[in-house]
Design a protein around this motif. Structure first.
Motif, PDB file in Angstrom:
ATOM      1  N   ILE A  34      -0.726  -6.638   0.739  1.00  0.00           N
ATOM      2  CA  ILE A  34      -1.822  -6.236  -0.141  1.00  0.00           C
ATOM      3  C   ILE A  34      -1.256  -5.615  -1.411  1.00  0.00           C
ATOM      4  O   ILE A  34      -0.358  -4.764  -1.350  1.00  0.00           O
ATOM      5  CB  ILE A  34      -2.761  -5.246   0.559  1.00  0.00           C
ATOM      6  CG1 ILE A  34      -3.421  -5.921   1.769  1.00  0.00           C
ATOM      7  CG2 ILE A  34      -3.821  -4.714  -0.403  1.00  0.00           C
ATOM      8  CD1 ILE A  34      -4.253  -4.980   2.610  1.00  0.00           C
ATOM      9  N   PRO A  54      -2.341  -3.245  -4.299  1.00  0.00           N
ATOM     10  CA  PRO A  54      -3.340  -2.347  -4.887  1.00  0.00           C
ATOM     11  C   PRO A  54      -3.067  -2.107  -6.373  1.00  0.00           C
ATOM     12  O   PRO A  54      -1.936  -2.241  -6.843  1.00  0.00           O
ATOM     13  CB  PRO A  54      -3.143  -1.059  -4.087  1.00  0.00           C
ATOM     14  CG  PRO A  54      -1.689  -1.077  -3.716  1.00  0.00           C
ATOM     15  CD  PRO A  54      -1.305  -2.529  -3.560  1.00  0.00           C
ATOM     16  N   LEU A 101       0.822  -1.210   0.000  1.00  0.00           N
ATOM     17  CA  LEU A 101       0.000   0.000   0.000  1.00  0.00           C
ATOM     18  C   LEU A 101       0.854   1.257   0.000  1.00  0.00           C
ATOM     19  O   LEU A 101       0.446   2.294  -0.533  1.00  0.00           O
ATOM     20  CB  LEU A 101      -0.915  -0.003   1.226  1.00  0.00           C
ATOM     21  CG  LEU A 101      -1.944  -1.148   1.294  1.00  0.00           C
ATOM     22  CD1 LEU A 101      -2.671  -1.119   2.628  1.00  0.00           C
ATOM     23  CD2 LEU A 101      -2.929  -1.062   0.141  1.00  0.00           C
ATOM     24  N   SER A 108      -8.061   0.127  -6.182  1.00  0.00           N
ATOM     25  CA  SER A 108      -8.673  -0.902  -5.345  1.00  0.00           C
ATOM     26  C   SER A 108      -7.595  -1.868  -4.879  1.00  0.00           C
ATOM     27  O   SER A 108      -6.486  -1.907  -5.435  1.00  0.00           O
ATOM     28  CB  SER A 108      -9.767  -1.662  -6.104  1.00  0.00           C
ATOM     29  OG  SER A 108      -9.201  -2.392  -7.180  1.00  0.00           O
ATOM     30  N   ASN A 109      -7.906  -2.633  -3.844  1.00  0.00           N
ATOM     31  CA  ASN A 109      -6.998  -3.666  -3.355  1.00  0.00           C
ATOM     32  C   ASN A 109      -7.288  -4.960  -4.097  1.00  0.00           C
ATOM     33  O   ASN A 109      -8.391  -5.501  -4.008  1.00  0.00           O
ATOM     34  CB  ASN A 109      -7.159  -3.849  -1.850  1.00  0.00           C
ATOM     35  CG  ASN A 109      -6.693  -2.636  -1.075  1.00  0.00           C
ATOM     36  OD1 ASN A 109      -5.874  -1.863  -1.551  1.00  0.00           O
ATOM     37  ND2 ASN A 109      -7.221  -2.454   0.110  1.00  0.00           N
TER      38      ASN A 109
END
Length: 286
Positions: free
Chosen positions: A247, A249, A113, A131-132
């Motif tokens: 994560i 993105p 992120l 968006s992830n």
């Protein structure tokens, strides 16, 4: 109708021919040579018959760990749409800096992120497209097929396992996989014993290669990278709570003018793409 169009076409061609003769006569009057005149004529002819809009490839900047999955997805995109892509794979940090410096990317997929936030703060992505997309895990790998499994927990004597060798991982101050790895080692109290044994690589794939080639006995990489390289063996998985969630993105860059960027973004979020990501070991978040 055919006759009328035929006359119009003939008149247009004649007009173009007259204009071309007048232009070349003007060039001759200025003393230009035959080579220059020939080149000028070629330019005119090329301009007359060039397509109005050449197809533009979607340019993707993606974290190195995505290569296998995204190559497969890009091939599916080509089969379905007939359109091409061009993809640059590297550490998310390097790609974000290139975008900041004006590199012509349409899509950015980061492995964390932080680097997407970095571009967002500079207004270099389209916020409503973000968006992830994916999740991942980090693992400890060995280049030896007979290496024994270990439980990664507080008190693990990783320095002893390394011996005189080095621990391959992404650069811990910039490469996401390296940052995740350092965070986990710190959380588990292992970092002080191995900090001076780290071989920081420019990307997670570069770290993977050091282990696969036998240049480092152990490495910390994503589980998806380990699955993509038969030259390494996973000997331990880091507990999820030992590091921030991993994560990936995705977003369209602010400077993108490619009309296909939004369609490509939706394709990457589609069930077909999700299946290809899952096949490589990613957790699909959407």
């Amino acid at each position: 109708m055919r006759y009328i169009f035929g006359n119009i076409t003939s008149e247009m061609e004649a007009g173009v021919a007259r204009g071309r003769r007048d232009w070349l006569n003007a060039l001759r009057s200025r003393g230009l040579g035959l080579k220059t005149l020939a080149l000028a004529l070629g330019i005119v002819a090329g301009a007359a018959f060039a397509p109005a809009h050449a197809a533009e490839k979607v340019t993707i900047f993606a974290a190195a760990s995505l290569k296998n999955a995204l190559d497969a997805i890009n091939e599916e995109w080509r089969k379905e749409t007939g359109k091409e892509t061009t993809t640059s794979y590297a550490a998310s940090s390097a790609l974000a800096k290139q975008i900041e410096q004006g590199a012509p990317a349409d899509i950015f997929i980061s492995a964390d992120l932080a680097w997407m936030d970095y571009l967002a703060e500079k207004k270099l992505i389209k916020g409503d497209s973000r968006s992830n997309l994916l999740g991942n895990r980090i693992v400890l790998v060995s280049g030896k097929a007979d290496a024994a499994a270990v439980e990664i927990k507080p008190g693990l004597d990783l320095a002893h396992l390394l011996g005189d060798g080095r621990l391959a991982m992404g650069a811990v101050d910039s490469v996401p996989a390296g940052k995740y790895g350092k965070a986990a080692l710190e959380k588990l109290g292992i970092w002080p014993s191995v900090a001076d044994k780290v071989a920081g690589a420019e990307s997670v794939r570069a770290a993977l290669l050091l282990v696969s080639r036998g240049e480092a006995p152990l490495g910390i990489v994503y589980q998806t990278d380990a699955a993509a390289d038969p030259g390494v063996k996973v000997i331990g998985t880091f507990p999820e709570g030992s590091h921030p969630p991993i994560i990936y993105p995705i977003a369209i860059t602010a400077e993108s003018k490619n009309a296909d960027a939004a369609a490509y973004l939706q394709f990457v979020r589609s069930p077909k793409a999700a299946a290809l990501f899952s096949a490589q070991g990613f957790a699909v978040l959407e």
